[in-house]
Design an enzyme around this catalytic site. Structure first.
Site, short mmCIF file in Angstrom:
data_model
loop_
_atom_site.label_atom_id
_atom_site.label_comp_id
_atom_site.label_asym_id
_atom_site.label_seq_id
_atom_site.Cartn_x
_atom_site.Cartn_y
_atom_site.Cartn_z
N HIS A 64 -20.70 1.84 58.87
CA HIS A 64 -20.60 2.77 60.00
C HIS A 64 -20.61 1.94 61.29
CE1 HIS A 64 -22.25 5.70 62.92
NE2 HIS A 64 -21.80 6.65 62.11
N ASP A 67 -29.08 0.01 55.95
CA ASP A 67 -28.80 1.25 56.67
C ASP A 67 -28.82 2.38 55.65
OD1 ASP A 67 -27.62 3.47 57.77
OD2 ASP A 67 -25.84 2.45 58.54
N GLN A 98 -27.36 7.59 55.16
CA GLN A 98 -26.82 8.55 54.19
C GLN A 98 -27.63 8.58 52.90
OE1 GLN A 98 -24.61 10.78 54.80
NE2 GLN A 98 -23.93 9.98 56.77
N LYS A 139 -30.62 13.75 59.21
CA LYS A 139 -29.80 13.77 57.99
C LYS A 139 -30.63 14.15 56.77
CE LYS A 139 -26.44 10.35 59.65
NZ LYS A 139 -25.32 11.18 60.09
N CYS A 173 -16.66 7.57 62.30
CA CYS A 173 -17.31 6.37 62.88
C CYS A 173 -17.29 5.22 61.89
CB CYS A 173 -18.74 6.67 63.32
SG CYS A 173 -18.88 8.00 64.50
N1 C6P Z 1 -23.09 9.25 60.39
C1 C6P Z 1 -21.45 11.01 59.94
O1 C6P Z 1 -20.88 12.06 60.18
P1 C6P Z 1 -27.41 8.29 63.85
O2 C6P Z 1 -26.25 8.80 64.66
O3 C6P Z 1 -28.12 7.18 64.57
O4 C6P Z 1 -28.33 9.37 63.38
O5 C6P Z 1 -26.80 7.68 62.51
C2 C6P Z 1 -25.78 6.73 62.58
C3 C6P Z 1 -25.28 6.39 61.21
C4 C6P Z 1 -25.52 5.13 60.70
N2 C6P Z 1 -25.16 4.78 59.46
C5 C6P Z 1 -24.52 5.65 58.66
C6 C6P Z 1 -24.16 5.23 57.26
C7 C6P Z 1 -24.21 6.93 59.12
O6 C6P Z 1 -23.58 7.78 58.30
C8 C6P Z 1 -24.58 7.31 60.43
C9 C6P Z 1 -24.20 8.65 60.99
C10 C6P Z 1 -22.64 10.58 60.78
O7 C6P Z 1 -21.10 10.28 59.01
C11 C6P Z 1 -22.32 10.72 62.25
S1 C6P Z 1 -21.05 9.63 62.77
#
Ligand code: C6P
Length: 407
Positions: A124, A201, A204, A227, A365
């Site tokens: 991401h 990370d 997900q 999430k 993203c």
């Molecule tokens: N993915 C998606 O629709 P934040 O925004 O900080 O809570 O998470 C960022 C992030 C980091 N790593 C992974 C693997 C992610 O999937 C995400 C967020 C969302 O897939 C929003 S772009």
């Protein structure tokens, strides 16, 4: 002892609504953010309506109560991810903030020009851009382990790219664009062989598979509260104690100090050193409630359910002529990403919305993943514990409507 998913939809009030005249809403955008469980909403409501006070500061009853609840959430997270001690848990505003904290507070000072940071091609943007910023700041190099056409990381290449110059490895556990579950435990072991610390990370992963930091042996792990059925603006950075001792705070301010004079500041103990200012108190308490909620059901139960629905959705979508699945890893969960001949993913998303089916359309993203598969965007259905096979029927009906319009 695990719970059941029967009638779990009752716990999520946002599901029971009509969108464009369609009822009930089929919410398949869980990878972007999940709906909030009733106990989470109740915890937020209780804090804001009765227990609203700052933490770690007051001697009055409400401040002590808020502090107790906030610190109880820390212990809940510790148990949930299998951390050795409660001090290993730092509350942040989300995964993005956590990764940036590690990049600037831990990795930056260890880098010399020519040193390397290793990530994978399926990250991401939150696990790419902070490292690019570090590259600009230090002259280090960013190495990218490739993926194959199923959307799996090429472990042989990953292992070969590790070198004595690798100062940090940062890898996604579950890909948000593909649903691939990476062999993170194996990747951590490979990185540790050459002495490189590893950040996972788990944005997900945390709501879709059981996550245990002690078993993974990772040095850092990051996830977001929103999430996993919790509030937005909350998240966690886990770090091993010995590693956190070497990390500098990136932000200074109240609550992260033991003493301040104009000459010298002595930082507070870990983890408070990394939580300056007034945190998202209500959000953290809500996150604790969210984790208690999934723990009652059991992550194994949730993982089996999400995996089954994603596989079934992929199987059924692939029977539609013109559908191409993006991401067919042997080990995957919760996500079915696809493109449809002649229809742009945004048009798919809009037509599905008109049929009361919410998905995400776009690059998610994760633009390098899109580039790998030669597409600009995909339509992504992402499943969670309150989804059912009936939701896949509604998804299929709506995608067939898209076909009628575009073919
Ligand atoms: N993915 C998606 O629709 P934040 O925004 O900080 O809570 O998470 C960022 C992030 C980091 N790593 C992974 C693997 C992610 O999937 C995400 C967020 C969302 O897939 C929003 S772009």
């Amino acid at each position: 002892m695990t719970g059941t998913l029967a009638r779990v939809d009752q716990d999520f009030p946002a599901l029971a609504q009509t969108i464009h005249g369609q009822y009930p809403l089929v919410y398949l955008d869980n990878a972007a953010t999940t709906f909030k469980a009733r106990p989470v909403i109740a915890a937020l409501n209780r804090y804001y309506s009765q227990e609203s006070a700052n933490i770690h500061r007051g001697v009055h009853t409400l401040s002590q109560l808020a502090t107790e609840r906030y610190e109880a959430a820390r212990a809940t997270v510790q148990t949930f991810i299998g951390a050795e001690q409660v001090e290993d848990i730092i509350f942040t505003s989300g995964t993005t903030a956590a990764i940036n904290m590690v990049a600037q507070g831990f990795v930056r000072k260890r880098l010399s020009p020519g040193d390397e940071i290793l990530i994978t091609e399926m990250e991401h943007h939150s696990n790419i851009v902070p490292w690019q910023m570090l590259r600009e700041q230090t002259g280090a190099q960013l190495k990218v382990a490739p993926i194959n056409d199923l959307g799996e990381v090429r472990l042989d290449a990953f292992a070969e790219m590790l070198s004595p110059r690798t100062k940090m490895v940062s890898i996604g556990y579950v890909s948000n664009a593909l649903g691939t579950i990476n062999p993170v435990k194996q990747m951590v072991a490979l990185a540790h062989r050459i002495g490189a610390p590893v950040l996972v990370d788990a944005a997900q992963a945390v709501a879709t598979i059981p996550v245990n930091v002690t078993d993974l042996d990772c040095d850092f792990l990051a996830f977001s509260g929103h999430k996993i059925f919790g509030p937005t603006g909350t998240g966690v950075l886990y770090g091993k104690q010995a590693i956190l001792e070497q990390m500098d705070p990136v932000f200074g301010g109240g609550d992260m100090i033991l003493s301040v004079t104009f000459e010298k500041t002595v930082y507070n103990h870990i983890p408070y050193r990394f939580e300056p200012g007034t945190p998202h108190i209500a959000g953290v308490i809500g996150l604790g409630a969210a984790i208690d909620y999934v723990t009652r059901i059991g992550m194994e139960t949730i993982a089996a359910h999400d995996r089954k629905l994603a596989r079934l959705a992929a199987e059924r979508l692939s029977t539609i002529p013109g559908v191409r699945l993006i991401g067919e890893a042997a080990d995957k969960t919760s996500i079915a990403s696809f493109v449809l001949e002649h229809a742009h993913p945004h048009d798919i998303g809009t037509i599905l919305d008109n049929h009361g089916v919410a998905i995400r359309a776009g690059h998610h993203c994760a633009q390098p993943v899109m580039q790998h598969f030669g597409v600009e965007a995909t339509a992504r259905a992402s499943f969670s514990l309150y989804n059912t096979e009936r939701d896949i029927d509604r998804l299929m009906e709506a995608v067939l409507k898209v076909k009628e319009v575009f073919v």
